[in-house]
Design an enzyme around this catalytic site. Structure first.
Site, PDB file in Angstrom:
ATOM      1  N   CYS A  75     -19.175  -0.789 -36.643  1.00 23.58           N
ATOM      2  CA  CYS A  75     -17.865  -0.224 -37.090  1.00 23.58           C
ATOM      3  C   CYS A  75     -16.818  -1.664 -36.795  1.00 23.58           C
ATOM      4  O   CYS A  75     -15.835  -1.816 -38.052  1.00 23.58           O
ATOM      5  CB  CYS A  75     -17.671   0.845 -36.730  1.00 23.58           C
ATOM      6  SG  CYS A  75     -18.676   2.344 -36.876  1.00 23.58           S
ATOM      7  N   HIS A 129     -10.997   0.447 -36.641  1.00 23.46           N
ATOM      8  CA  HIS A 129     -11.050   0.652 -35.344  1.00 23.46           C
ATOM      9  C   HIS A 129     -10.682   0.950 -34.249  1.00 23.46           C
ATOM     10  O   HIS A 129      -9.892   0.199 -34.122  1.00 23.46           O
ATOM     11  CB  HIS A 129     -12.760  -0.074 -34.792  1.00 23.46           C
ATOM     12  CG  HIS A 129     -13.707   0.981 -34.463  1.00 23.46           C
ATOM     13  ND1 HIS A 129     -14.732   1.392 -34.241  1.00 23.46           N
ATOM     14  CD2 HIS A 129     -13.381   0.536 -32.784  1.00 23.46           C
ATOM     15  CE1 HIS A 129     -15.381   2.104 -33.358  1.00 23.46           C
ATOM     16  NE2 HIS A 129     -14.358   1.886 -32.601  1.00 23.46           N
TER      17      HIS A 129
END
Length: 564
Positions: A75, A129
């Site tokens: 991510c 993120h």
């Protein structure tokens, strides 16, 4: 009668031409939608199992890139790379534990660029993120005009929220729930959609263009989704991955032992041996069922968002970009989750809807561009992609392409060393692909992905090693015909890769091996290639070296053409 039809057709043509002229001159709003862990398991990508009618409908009015790849299949590194248009070796983010502005360079992000051009920029859900990787603020105020929104119910995502067969709550992988029994009677993606809809409504009548980024959490694990979506995928109709076994010639360093999946309560009960022990087949089927159900749940939220855009009259002035941060293995190669360089982990959907370019709005005729489709109650609809691009592209291409197609200019290409450059792109502006039909294979088009490992054999932290623990970096080149990967020695203190320290290699011929199961890499062949390339200057980039190596390695091979 015929004369009235001719008049109607003439008016339609004139209106379409007028829209095209206006579309090319005015700045467009941007709705940027990013899913989490979404592979190309969508109807518009040829997946016959997936029920994704709203995304398929978007694709039918868009340009669809069939072979788009992330730069790292996890991510934070992928999202930072996408949003800055810099590769992980430039952001120097391979884990979740640093903020690029402090750690590597003060790189301008895509929303920051739009903000500097007078756009009102907004973030909903998981775009950057969260945490250290975006300075605990989602890069506010650099990237956003207002603080980023996160759904309150996300704090329950990793807690014991899944009712087991014993009637107790567990932190399970498989977690289909009755939403009315969840805290607040909601789920994170439901909340994010509500907020995004509210923000869209607030922009009606406002002359300031907007950039709205919406990040959906699904189909990321745990599969905490409304239980009714499982009904779309009866378990007796689910199938295992076509290649569920670990390939015999897969280097151990390349294997992803899916540690995050193993930590879930229901998976722990299976007592699976580490690192290669297979998940029981019946549980594999249930994982695949829940993943697809999570995709359909996320698709419904995309549908709510697009129908609102349409109803508010914003669809003819707003370009829509839909993508994901990376893919997710569903049992292929005996692997689960992301954390690898295979196509199933790096390939992502990439869809561009550009009013006046990919589609001419017909709201003036009372026709809706994006009516909401409820997969739970409506019969299956069939959509056809209007335009597809089969040649290879990358997520670092998104920033320059969006900025150009929105009516602005794309950042200039980065120099070879760009740590001091605040604004530049390591990707390509793909705007030219919107002007002409794709006519041939571009063998020069390639993508580069990479993944770090702490050792040559699978470890508990192989999926996500901290920077200090990285010993090997797997660099992977994906072309039309091949996937070529080298696992090279890496120094985490200096961020230097040793191109002569080859720990392992992979080479797959995609024409006959699209699943990348038959590794034909040869140590002896590579030694010959290294000898031939010994005279290359040290300044030649790793990407160029790998291109040249691939040319040498495949010079005598008969190459077919892989169908996209």
């Amino acid at each position: 009668m015929y004369s009235s039809v001719r008049v109607w057709l003439l008016l339609l043509v004139l209106h379409t031409l007028a829209l095209a002229v206006v579309a090319r001159r005015e700045r467009r709003n941007v709705l940027f939608i990013i899913a989490d862990d979404l592979r190309t398991s969508l109807g518009c990508y040829g997946d016959t199992v997936a029920k994704s009618p709203n995304i398929d409908q978007l694709a039918s009015k868009s340009q669809v890139f069939l072979n788009a790849y992330a730069q790292q299949a996890v991510c934070a590194p992928s999202r930072t790379s996408l949003l800055t248009s810099r590769r992980p070796d430039t952001t120097r983010l391979y884990d979740f534990n640093s903020y690029w502005r402090v750690h590597s360079g003060n790189y301008t992000t895509m929303p920051q660029y739009f903000k500097s051009k007078g756009y009102f920029t907004m973030s909903v859900g998981k775009v950057f993120h969260p945490g250290i990787a975006s300075n605990h603020t989602d890069d506010y105020p650099y990237s956003w005009s207002i603080p980023a929104y996160h759904p309150a119910s996300f704090r329950f995502e990793k807690k014991k929220m899944c009712k087991g067969e014993d009637g107790e709550l567990h932190a399970n992988l498989l977690c289909a729930v009755n939403v009315t029994e969840q805290p607040g009677r909601t789920l994170p993606d439901l909340e994010s959609t509500d907020e995004a809809v509210s923000l869209l409504k607030s922009r009606v009548g406002n002359d300031t263009p907007f950039f709205l980024a919406v990040g959906f959490h699904k189909p990321h694990i745990p599969f905490r989704i409304p239980q009714e979506y499982l009904s779309l995928y009866p378990i007796d109709q689910m199938a295992l991955a076509p290649d569920p076994d670990v390939p015999k010639l897969l280097p151990p360093v390349a294997y992803n032992p899916w540690s995050d999946v193993r930590r879930r309560d229901d998976v722990q009960k299976l007592n699976i041996s580490f690192p290669y022990g297979p998940i029981p087949k019946d549980f594999q089927l249930r994982i695949r069922q829940h993943y697809y159900a999570a995709v359909s749940f996320m698709d419904a939220q995309v549908g709510r968002l697009l129908s609102t855009l349409d109803q508010l009259g914003l669809a003819d002035s707003t370009m829509v970009v839909f993508t994901s941060d990376h893919g997710w293995s569903l049992g292929e190669h005996g692997e689960w989750a992301k954390y690898s360089n295979f196509d199933v982990a790096t390939r992502v959907p990439l869809i561009f809807y550009v009013p006046g370019v990919t589609h001419y709005q017909q709201n003036w005729l009372g026709m809706s561009a994006f009516p909401y489709i409820d997969a739970l109650t409506q019969s299956e609809l069939s959509f056809k992609n209007d335009k597809v691009i089969r040649n290879v592209v990358e997520l670092v291409d998104v920033f320059p392409t969006v900025s150009y197609l929105a009516g602005g200019t794309a950042p200039e290409p980065c120099p070879d060393v760009s740590f001091q450059e605040e604004l530049c792109t390591e990707g390509n502006n793909l705007a030219h692909t919107f002007r002409h039909r794709e006519r041939r294979v571009d063998e020069e088009a390639v993508s580069f992905s990479q993944y770090p490992r702490p050792a040559d054999t699978p470890q508990v932290n192989s999926d996500l090693p901290d920077l200090k623990d990285i010993k090997v970096m797997g660099y992977s080149l994906r072309s039309w015909d091949y996937r070529y990967t080298l696992w090279l020695g890496f120094n985490p203190k200096t961020f230097q890769v040793n191109v002569s320290d080859v720990h392992a290699g992979e080479l797959y011929m995609l024409a006959g091996d699209p699943g990348q199961d038959n590794n034909i890499y040869s140590d002896s062949d590579h030694s010959v290639v290294m000898t031939k390339m010994a005279s290359l200057p040290r300044t030649v980039s790793l990407q160029m070296r790998m291109r040249l190596q691939l040319l040498y390695l495949t010079a005598g091979m008969k190459t077919g053409r892989r169908k996209a």
